[in-house]
Design a protein around this motif. Structure first.
Motif, PDB file in Angstrom:
ATOM      1  N   LEU A 113      25.707  29.495  45.466  1.00 43.88           N
ATOM      2  CA  LEU A 113      27.068  29.171  45.043  1.00 43.88           C
ATOM      3  C   LEU A 113      27.065  28.265  43.821  1.00 43.88           C
ATOM      4  CD1 LEU A 113      28.889  28.525  48.457  1.00 43.88           C
ATOM      5  CD2 LEU A 113      28.894  30.599  47.074  1.00 43.88           C
ATOM      6  N   ALA A 114      26.156  27.294  43.784  1.00 47.60           N
ATOM      7  CA  ALA A 114      26.067  26.387  42.630  1.00 47.60           C
ATOM      8  C   ALA A 114      25.713  27.152  41.367  1.00 47.60           C
ATOM      9  CB  ALA A 114      25.041  25.292  42.904  1.00 47.60           C
ATOM     10  N   LEU A 115      24.949  28.208  41.504  1.00 50.27           N
ATOM     11  CA  LEU A 115      24.601  29.033  40.348  1.00 50.27           C
ATOM     12  C   LEU A 115      25.835  29.721  39.767  1.00 50.27           C
ATOM     13  CD1 LEU A 115      22.412  30.291  38.530  1.00 50.27           C
ATOM     14  CD2 LEU A 115      22.150  32.096  40.242  1.00 50.27           C
ATOM     15  N   PHE A 116      26.731  30.174  40.623  1.00 52.50           N
ATOM     16  CA  PHE A 116      27.952  30.834  40.148  1.00 52.50           C
ATOM     17  C   PHE A 116      28.865  29.853  39.403  1.00 52.50           C
ATOM     18  CE2 PHE A 116      26.809  34.179  43.181  1.00 52.50           C
ATOM     19  CZ  PHE A 116      27.170  35.305  42.461  1.00 52.50           C
ATOM     20  N   SER A 117      28.969  28.631  39.879  1.00 54.51           N
ATOM     21  CA  SER A 117      29.796  27.651  39.159  1.00 54.51           C
ATOM     22  C   SER A 117      29.192  27.303  37.814  1.00 54.51           C
ATOM     23  CB  SER A 117      29.980  26.392  40.013  1.00 54.51           C
ATOM     24  OG  SER A 117      28.729  25.791  40.313  1.00 54.51           O
ATOM     25  N   THR A 118      27.872  27.353  37.695  1.00 57.41           N
ATOM     26  CA  THR A 118      27.229  27.134  36.398  1.00 57.41           C
ATOM     27  C   THR A 118      27.578  28.253  35.427  1.00 57.41           C
ATOM     28  OG1 THR A 118      25.388  26.014  37.517  1.00 57.41           O
ATOM     29  CG2 THR A 118      25.023  26.742  35.252  1.00 57.41           C
ATOM     30  N   VAL A 119      27.592  29.483  35.907  1.00 55.87           N
ATOM     31  CA  VAL A 119      27.984  30.627  35.073  1.00 55.87           C
ATOM     32  C   VAL A 119      29.412  30.457  34.572  1.00 55.87           C
ATOM     33  CG1 VAL A 119      28.435  33.110  35.073  1.00 55.87           C
ATOM     34  CG2 VAL A 119      26.363  32.204  36.171  1.00 55.87           C
ATOM     35  N   MET A 144      34.253  22.947  36.944  1.00 54.92           N
ATOM     36  CA  MET A 144      32.998  23.646  37.194  1.00 54.92           C
ATOM     37  C   MET A 144      31.803  22.695  37.217  1.00 54.92           C
ATOM     38  SD  MET A 144      33.740  26.563  37.990  1.00 54.92           S
ATOM     39  CE  MET A 144      35.301  27.437  38.054  1.00 54.92           C
ATOM     40  N   THR A 145      31.835  21.649  36.409  1.00 58.95           N
ATOM     41  CA  THR A 145      30.771  20.644  36.474  1.00 58.95           C
ATOM     42  C   THR A 145      30.753  19.969  37.846  1.00 58.95           C
ATOM     43  OG1 THR A 145      30.980  20.221  34.098  1.00 58.95           O
ATOM     44  CG2 THR A 145      29.849  18.565  35.409  1.00 58.95           C
ATOM     45  N   SER A 146      31.935  19.607  38.335  1.00 62.94           N
ATOM     46  CA  SER A 146      32.035  18.943  39.637  1.00 62.94           C
ATOM     47  C   SER A 146      31.603  19.876  40.771  1.00 62.94           C
ATOM     48  CB  SER A 146      33.467  18.457  39.866  1.00 62.94           C
ATOM     49  OG  SER A 146      33.881  17.577  38.837  1.00 62.94           O
ATOM     50  N   THR A 189      35.731  33.826  35.392  1.00 64.21           N
ATOM     51  CA  THR A 189      35.884  32.450  35.875  1.00 64.21           C
ATOM     52  C   THR A 189      36.521  32.438  37.249  1.00 64.21           C
ATOM     53  OG1 THR A 189      36.101  31.638  33.609  1.00 64.21           O
ATOM     54  CG2 THR A 189      36.849  30.188  35.360  1.00 64.21           C
ATOM     55  N   ARG A 190      37.559  33.230  37.421  1.00 62.60           N
ATOM     56  CA  ARG A 190      38.193  33.319  38.742  1.00 62.60           C
ATOM     57  C   ARG A 190      37.232  33.904  39.769  1.00 62.60           C
ATOM     58  NH1 ARG A 190      43.079  33.468  41.424  1.00 62.60           N
ATOM     59  NH2 ARG A 190      43.010  34.806  43.256  1.00 62.60           N
ATOM     60  N   PHE A 191      36.454  34.890  39.376  1.00 67.99           N
ATOM     61  CA  PHE A 191      35.485  35.503  40.268  1.00 67.99           C
ATOM     62  C   PHE A 191      34.532  34.445  40.842  1.00 67.99           C
ATOM     63  CE2 PHE A 191      31.110  37.056  40.662  1.00 67.99           C
ATOM     64  CZ  PHE A 191      31.260  38.025  41.635  1.00 67.99           C
ATOM     65  N   CYS A 192      34.000  33.610  39.962  1.00 66.49           N
ATOM     66  CA  CYS A 192      33.053  32.579  40.411  1.00 66.49           C
ATOM     67  C   CYS A 192      33.744  31.536  41.285  1.00 66.49           C
ATOM     68  CB  CYS A 192      32.412  31.907  39.196  1.00 66.49           C
ATOM     69  SG  CYS A 192      31.379  33.006  38.199  1.00 66.49           S
ATOM     70  N   LEU A 224      44.079  39.699  37.360  1.00 66.62           N
ATOM     71  CA  LEU A 224      42.909  38.838  37.581  1.00 66.62           C
ATOM     72  C   LEU A 224      42.464  38.865  39.043  1.00 66.62           C
ATOM     73  CD1 LEU A 224      43.811  35.696  35.414  1.00 66.62           C
ATOM     74  CD2 LEU A 224      42.348  37.624  34.803  1.00 66.62           C
ATOM     75  N   PHE A 225      43.390  39.206  39.943  1.00 61.60           N
ATOM     76  CA  PHE A 225      43.058  39.226  41.362  1.00 61.60           C
ATOM     77  C   PHE A 225      42.129  40.381  41.719  1.00 61.60           C
ATOM     78  CE2 PHE A 225      46.375  36.197  41.538  1.00 61.60           C
ATOM     79  CZ  PHE A 225      46.291  35.536  42.749  1.00 61.60           C
ATOM     80  N   THR A 226      41.923  41.320  40.790  1.00 63.00           N
ATOM     81  CA  THR A 226      40.961  42.383  41.075  1.00 63.00           C
ATOM     82  C   THR A 226      39.558  41.820  41.249  1.00 63.00           C
ATOM     83  OG1 THR A 226      40.708  42.782  38.691  1.00 63.00           O
ATOM     84  CG2 THR A 226      42.313  44.142  39.881  1.00 63.00           C
ATOM     85  N   SER A 227      39.298  40.633  40.690  1.00 66.99           N
ATOM     86  CA  SER A 227      37.992  40.001  40.889  1.00 66.99           C
ATOM     87  C   SER A 227      37.770  39.656  42.360  1.00 66.99           C
ATOM     88  CB  SER A 227      37.877  38.736  40.035  1.00 66.99           C
ATOM     89  OG  SER A 227      38.819  37.753  40.453  1.00 66.99           O
ATOM     90  N   ASP A 228      38.865  39.456  43.091  1.00 66.80           N
ATOM     91  CA  ASP A 228      38.746  39.128  44.520  1.00 66.80           C
ATOM     92  C   ASP A 228      38.149  40.283  45.311  1.00 66.80           C
ATOM     93  OD1 ASP A 228      40.003  36.914  43.621  1.00 66.80           O
ATOM     94  OD2 ASP A 228      41.784  37.082  44.878  1.00 66.80           O
ATOM     95  N   ILE A 229      38.360  41.513  44.822  1.00 64.69           N
ATOM     96  CA  ILE A 229      37.798  42.673  45.512  1.00 64.69           C
ATOM     97  C   ILE A 229      36.274  42.579  45.508  1.00 64.69           C
ATOM     98  CG2 ILE A 229      37.622  45.186  45.502  1.00 64.69           C
ATOM     99  CD1 ILE A 229      40.313  45.279  44.080  1.00 64.69           C
TER     100      ILE A 229
END
Length: 549
Positions: free
Chosen positions: A488-494, A398-400, A334-337, A457-462
């Motif tokens: 980008l919209a696809l990632f928020s859907t995930v 994420m919907t918004s 979730t943080r990654f997206c 969780l910040f490892t997702s930032d890498i």
């Protein structure tokens, strides 16, 4: 006309005594004083100090504004082929560094100390910005080193303590505390966007209409000096009025642990840990135990709910155990997206706006006002989580985001008002991840290691910053801005789908209940003396057991 001093004194004494003789007024005064004593004033100062620290650290959200000036300057001074798609690598280095440092920040903070870490981290952050004065005339790699790596390294050290201490002061209002503190991180660009534009482009000079880069010599000549000015401002905000530190000295001077030094920064000094004698902690202890044990004994054992290192009242999950839990990876994805969307929009919003808006002051104003939405959005989602749950808040976010990011390409045909509205609403929405995830991490895995696990969780930032740095240029070349925002919209859907699967009320007990039950291991001496045959023991065997044998 003259007045008798005698009459005046007598009437004054009469009224004064009458006032104090009134039991109702006396009761109100006593109640007000008692109530004021119960307010954790040092906790409120800790939130304010955390807000100020993150206000300076969050100035990196002005990167989208600075990128247009810095790229244009470097094109005129040694890097003529540099593009916005190339310069975004500086932001990617920032994010990758943050992803590496944040998991280690818990160990760094434990080694240096909480307030020392904040001081050192803020200083490194300021120095990194100032050093960019020299690297702008070198190459993109050197700019990524100073403006990206060094600044992010300092930010990573100073960031976590401001958040965890705020939650420790207000254990029943974790979302609120996180919203206030990280609101400063979101509000930094509101101040620094305007400072940057006023210094560099007071005449509202537009970029070249053909290639969309600035070419005015006077404007570009001021870019290196701005880096020194920003570094100085950061440092002054952090150091201002440091002599007031002594006012925050703990009343319980017998506990040397809470005596503070004058040399520390004002903001860092305001962020103090809850003392072991605070009434709100004692009340929390009283609520958390049904025994008749003396509360002072509990405090002496340091059994404080929000203590990171010695917590024993509440169940917790260790970092090693958290890495085996599906909740951790759901939060990670979730943080990654969310950060992928954040980094892309904050880095490219001005470059995208310049394709159809020839007004640099308007675009800078959009960036500045967006930080206000960034700040208020963090508080909004923190309060929403307190009143509902992390799951509800994240589903709304994420919907918004899906709707807003997918709508960005339309703004180039509708106009700048819709563009500004979409950018502001996006900035109001994506910070929900940053204000809710620290709180839900401690809720899910316990407070003892909550800060450390959150750092993981910040490892997702890498990963996401690597993707932004390497793929944004290719996507823009292949499909333009429309392709960029639809991806980008696809990632928020995930992220929306992942959040649907997240528990509504996560806690350490829920995680432990899924573990296989293990038989207790006896002490070796007891094991050696244990009879191998049940008939040799003193425990009587029931008749039905004998018949079964």
């Amino acid at each position: 006309m003259s007045f008798s001093p005698l009459l005046f004194d007598a009437s004054f004494e009469f009224d004064f005594s009458k006032y104090h003789a009134n039991p109702y007024k006396k009761g109100l005064m006593a109640a007000a004083m008692e109530k004021s004593k119960r307010i954790p004033w040092r906790g409120i100062l800790a939130l304010i100090g955390g807000f100020l620290i993150q206000l300076t650290l969050g100035s990196f959200y002005s990167f989208g504004n600075m990128m247009t000036y810095m790229t244009s300057y470097m094109r005129k001074n040694g890097s003529p082929n540099l593009t916005y798609g190339d310069f975004i690598v500086v932001q990617s280095v920032w994010g990758i560094t943050q992803g590496v440092i944040m998991p280690l920040s818990g160990f760094i903070i434990k080694f240096l100390g909480v307030r020392q870490s904040m001081f050192i981290g803020c200083t490194i952050f300021s120095v990194g910005t100032a050093l960019t004065y020299f690297t702008l005339n070198q190459s993109l790699e050197y700019v990524a080193l100073t403006y990206g790596f060094i600044s992010a390294f300092g930010q990573g050290i100073a960031l976590i303590p401001t958040m965890t201490i705020g939650m420790r002061w207000f254990p029943n209002r974790k979302g609120m505390a996180m919203g206030v503190v990280v609101g400063g991180f979101g509000g930094g660009a509101f101040i620094f966007n305007q400072i940057q534009t006023v210094i560099l482009n007071p005449g509202n000079i537009s970029p070249d209409p053909d290639d969309k880069y600035f070419t005015d010599e006077d404007l570009l000549s001021r870019v290196p000096g701005l880096m020194l000015i920003l570094g100085t401002i950061y440092f002054i905000i952090q150091e201002f009025n440091s002599y007031k530190t002594i006012l925050l000295k703990a009343k319980d001077t017998e506990n040397k642990k809470y005596e503070f030094k004058i040399e520390q920064m004002l903001a860092c000094c305001m962020v103090t840990e809850p003392p072991q004698t605070n009434e709100h902690i004692q009340e929390k202890l009283a609520e958390s135990t049904n025994t008749d044990e003396d509360t002072n004994d509990c405090v002496d054992r340091n059994d404080i709910l929000m203590d990171d290192q010695t917590q024993t009242i509440e169940d917790f999950v260790t970092p090693k155990e958290a890495l085996k839990c599906r909740e951790f990876y759901m939060l990670w994805l979730t943080r990654f997206c969310a950060v992928l969307i954040t980094q892309t929009v904050s880095g490219f919003y001005k470059a995208f706006g310049q394709t159809f808006i020839a007004d640099d002051h308007f675009l800078s104003l959009v960036g500045a006002v967006s930080s206000v939405f960034n700040c208020t959005g963090r508080l909004f989602y923190g309060l929403l989580m307190d009143r509902s749950s992390y799951k509800v808040a994240m589903l709304l976010e994420m919907t918004s985001l899906t709707i807003l990011v997918a709508s960005l390409p339309v703004t180039q045909w509708v106009g700048k008002i819709m563009f500004a509205t979409c950018i502001w609403l996006i900035y109001f929405t994506f910070p929900g991840t940053f204000s809710t995830q620290p709180a839900v991490t401690t809720q899910t895995f316990g407070h003892k290691y909550g800060g450390t696990i959150y750092g993981f969780l910040f490892t997702s930032d890498i990963v996401n910053n690597f993707l932004v740095g390497t793929m944004s240029h290719s996507i823009l070349q292949a499909g333009g801005w429309t392709a960029m925002f639809l991806v980008l919209a696809l990632f928020s859907t995930v992220a929306f789908i992942i959040t649907l699967l997240f528990p509504r009320s996560p806690n350490p007990e829920l995680i432990k209940s899924r573990r296989p039950q293990r038989l207790p291991v006896l002490d070796p001496d007891v094991q050696a003396n244990r009879p191998t045959d049940l008939n040799q023991s003193n425990t009587p065997i029931l008749k039905h057991e004998q018949s079964e044998a």
